[in-house]
Design an enzyme around this catalytic site. Sequence first.
Site, mmCIF file in Angstrom:
data_model
loop_
_atom_site.group_PDB
_atom_site.id
_atom_site.type_symbol
_atom_site.label_atom_id
_atom_site.label_comp_id
_atom_site.label_asym_id
_atom_site.label_seq_id
_atom_site.Cartn_x
_atom_site.Cartn_y
_atom_site.Cartn_z
ATOM 1 C CG ASP A 148 -24.464 -0.893 -68.639
ATOM 2 O OD1 ASP A 148 -25.662 -0.560 -68.654
ATOM 3 O OD2 ASP A 148 -23.544 -0.120 -68.330
ATOM 4 C CD GLU A 195 -29.940 -14.994 -66.251
ATOM 5 O OE1 GLU A 195 -30.222 -13.838 -66.630
ATOM 6 O OE2 GLU A 195 -30.680 -15.966 -66.438
ATOM 7 C CE LYS A 208 -29.302 -4.313 -63.806
ATOM 8 N NZ LYS A 208 -29.141 -3.362 -64.859
ATOM 9 C CB CYS A 251 -11.269 29.648 -82.076
ATOM 10 S SG CYS A 251 -9.817 28.589 -82.064
ATOM 11 C CE LYS A 304 -27.338 -0.499 -61.025
ATOM 12 N NZ LYS A 304 -27.384 -0.136 -62.418
ATOM 13 C CB CYS A 352 -7.452 31.444 -84.724
ATOM 14 S SG CYS A 352 -9.124 30.820 -85.011
ATOM 15 C CE1 TYR A 368 -34.377 -9.625 -69.231
ATOM 16 C CE2 TYR A 368 -32.392 -8.826 -70.310
ATOM 17 C CZ TYR A 368 -33.668 -8.610 -69.865
ATOM 18 O OH TYR A 368 -34.255 -7.393 -70.056
ATOM 19 C CB CYS A 378 -12.414 26.882 -84.439
ATOM 20 S SG CYS A 378 -11.431 28.074 -85.382
ATOM 21 C CG ASP A 389 -21.266 -15.212 -99.743
ATOM 22 O OD1 ASP A 389 -22.072 -14.925 -98.825
ATOM 23 O OD2 ASP A 389 -20.097 -14.798 -99.789
ATOM 24 C CB CYS A 447 -7.847 27.737 -86.545
ATOM 25 S SG CYS A 447 -7.442 27.449 -84.806
ATOM 26 N NE ARG A 484 -37.212 -0.650 -69.358
ATOM 27 C CZ ARG A 484 -36.419 -1.316 -68.528
ATOM 28 N NH1 ARG A 484 -36.931 -2.204 -67.719
ATOM 29 N NH2 ARG A 484 -35.142 -1.080 -68.516
ATOM 30 C CG ASP A 511 -17.044 -16.769 -95.196
ATOM 31 O OD1 ASP A 511 -17.326 -17.566 -94.278
ATOM 32 O OD2 ASP A 511 -16.465 -15.679 -95.032
HETATM 33 S S1 IVH Z 1 -34.140 -9.953 -65.609
HETATM 34 C C1 IVH Z 1 -38.543 -7.824 -64.523
HETATM 35 N N1 IVH Z 1 -31.696 -10.508 -66.326
HETATM 36 O O1 IVH Z 1 -31.528 -4.911 -66.341
HETATM 37 C C2 IVH Z 1 -37.255 -7.550 -65.194
HETATM 38 N N2 IVH Z 1 -32.443 -8.278 -66.595
HETATM 39 O O2 IVH Z 1 -32.409 -3.171 -64.134
HETATM 40 C C3 IVH Z 1 -36.472 -8.834 -65.297
HETATM 41 N N3 IVH Z 1 -30.784 -6.774 -67.598
HETATM 42 O O3 IVH Z 1 -34.835 -4.370 -67.419
HETATM 43 C C4 IVH Z 1 -35.142 -8.539 -65.793
HETATM 44 N N4 IVH Z 1 -29.191 -8.286 -67.843
HETATM 45 O O4 IVH Z 1 -32.941 -4.604 -69.191
HETATM 46 C C5 IVH Z 1 -32.636 -9.551 -66.229
HETATM 47 N N5 IVH Z 1 -29.559 -11.178 -66.939
HETATM 48 C C6 IVH Z 1 -30.495 -10.230 -66.845
HETATM 49 C C7 IVH Z 1 -30.241 -8.894 -67.272
HETATM 50 C C8 IVH Z 1 -31.268 -7.949 -67.118
HETATM 51 C C9 IVH Z 1 -29.528 -7.011 -68.034
HETATM 52 C C10 IVH Z 1 -31.446 -5.464 -67.631
HETATM 53 C C11 IVH Z 1 -32.860 -5.527 -68.144
HETATM 54 C C12 IVH Z 1 -33.710 -5.066 -67.012
HETATM 55 C C13 IVH Z 1 -32.745 -4.207 -66.248
HETATM 56 C C14 IVH Z 1 -33.193 -4.076 -64.809
#
Ligand code: IVH
Length: 661
Positions: free
Chosen positions: A118, A114, A116, A405, A311, A408, A225, A423, A38, A428, A137, A34
């Site tokens: 969140d 892959e 997904k 409240c 999902k 009180c 991705y 409150c 730095d 209180c 987006r 580190d």
């Molecule tokens: S491919 C044409 N790969 O899920 C869109 N999306 O519900 C191609 N997301 O808009 C998306 N992990 O924001 C892709 N491994 C992954 C993802 C992924 C999360 C999100 C992404 C997308 C949304 C679709």
Amino acid sequence: MTHAEAAARAEFLRTELERHNRLYYVEAKPVISDKEFDVLLRELQDIEVRFPDLLTPDSPTQRVGGAPLEGFTQITHTVRMMSLDNTYSEEELSAFFARLQKGLGRERIDCIIEPKVDGVAMTVRYQNGVLKHAATRGDGQTGDDVTNNLKTIKTLPLRLPKDGPQTFEVRGEVFMPKAGFAKLNEERDEAGEQRFANPRNSTAGTLKLLDPKIVAKRPLDIVFYGLVEASDVQSQSDVHALFDRAGLRKADLIWHADNAEGLLAAIRELDEKRKSLPYETDGAVIKVNSFVDQRELGETSKAPRWAIAYKYQPEQAETKLLAIDIQVGRTGALTPVARLEPVLVSGSTVSNATLHNYEEIERKDIRVGDIVVIEKAGEIIPAVVSVKKEHRKGDEAVVTAPTHCPVCGTAVHRDEEQVVIRCPNPHCPEVVKRRIEHFVSRAAMDISGLGESVIAQLVEIKLVRDVADLYALNELLLARLERVGTKSIDNYLKAIESSKQQDPWRLVFGLGILHVGAGGARKLLEHFGSIDAIASASIEDLTQCPDIGAIVAPSIHAWFRDEHNAALLDRLRTAGLNFAQRTVTAASDKLNGTTWVITGTLSEDRETIADTIRANGGKVSSSVSGKTTYLLAGEDAGSKLDKATKLGVKIVTEAEFRALL
Ligand code: IVH
């Protein structure tokens, strides 16, 4: 140094710093310390100060650059940002694969699976090796330019390695790691701020902030991705290879399958493993690997035909909403809490769930007596997600936000956004109890033994109206408590007495000033040296302190200018509490150059142990990384222990730690 020499040196330093950043954050294989990092960064900063025209926006000195924005500008996406169609069952997924087979006219189709992630979708453009912009987006055509916020993400390269592709646009998902999310919520609790409901909300909320300095303190990260507009890339596998060459983080788990059975096996395996991923996932994304095949399959107006999201079912259950209680917090915030008929979700019995706020109750039309759907997923606290209106009998009771409240009776206040109801009565009894609980807690003044029930009694019989009253307690007064023996009384008084010697930052934190957590309180005392200096500081002085920004400073300023608070401070001073930071002369330099992470249950609270480490020359960090020298692991150590083992960090027990000193 001539201008030309400076330019060459700055260029060299930027490339070098970016390389070390990648080795540290993306590959977890740092090759310099580190300190050495730095030194390089400082040298670059010095050059940029001497030759301001050499400063470039991609400089590693600019990760937290710039003043807060007025608003976001819009960026038109070169290629539209689409969404994916969803599937919710293995049958639907098999049907998707059958459509691929039909569309391409063959049996086996190479697919990539892959996780997904969140979070929030992001597009990031690199031009001539330099990060050009990052955008959300938005409506798919245009999104917000959030480049300054994205630059604070350490895993995101600001410039690319010279030996790889230099101009392209990548798509990814910004997220908040589970651990960082939990910590952020803890800090928000401590500082009296509203918790975020889940990591995705906190990510979205953070990206909307206009001040990158605040964003820099939030643990955002990004995985990539997808790729748009690039030559020499023929498949999703090539995209992954490009990510590796460019130092862009990709998904931790990736599968290949060329038949329906293989797809199902992959999504089942991901479901097993996703709990241990550092980010929340809500499904899997299945993509046809070959770009030729992708083009052949094409897209609908909304989504590509060559990819689909599968999902996972969040763990849900139905139960009856018995009542909505109001919880009164330390800052007076009134939070609705659902009391439920106990029900089993994700292996644990749930009888309470959060309702966040009254606006949400109204929006979802939640009534007492309703059958509600509750959900528990990952790090998320159980929440009421919807109402089974078809089960209504007509006798369910509509809930309205309290105007007074419940404890009180004082008329409530609403904050500017009209979401938090408070409150406003500082006396209180419920607010007083919560304040005292916070003051005596281990993280603050650490007055051991004074539990909730004793505090409740002290407040109810009016022995304690504020934290200063604790220091006026004596044997005679405490004898009025019920079910408390002389031995306990003795212990309480001893603990209260010795708390007078606590570090003043603990007192500042214990006072419960809105937005001031333990970290902020520490910084305030490091910067100002004493509580009196903090009290007399102007808002501008306060913002000079690290970590104290445009929201926190006015809150501190106002707190010290309130006459009740000033009187309270006077009484605490008279009681003999410690108001000035003792200059800690290092107890030793035995831990010089070491970085520690503390986890699990130890004989003292973590802050005290951290103080000991610092007093002996060590650094303390909250998360395990390549820079960690030692993990001090107590009982029941969890994920940090796993991570340290993985990274080969040396793990020491408390006994070994004491022996080191
Ligand atoms: S491919 C044409 N790969 O899920 C869109 N999306 O519900 C191609 N997301 O808009 C998306 N992990 O924001 C892709 N491994 C992954 C993802 C992924 C999360 C999100 C992404 C997308 C949304 C679709």
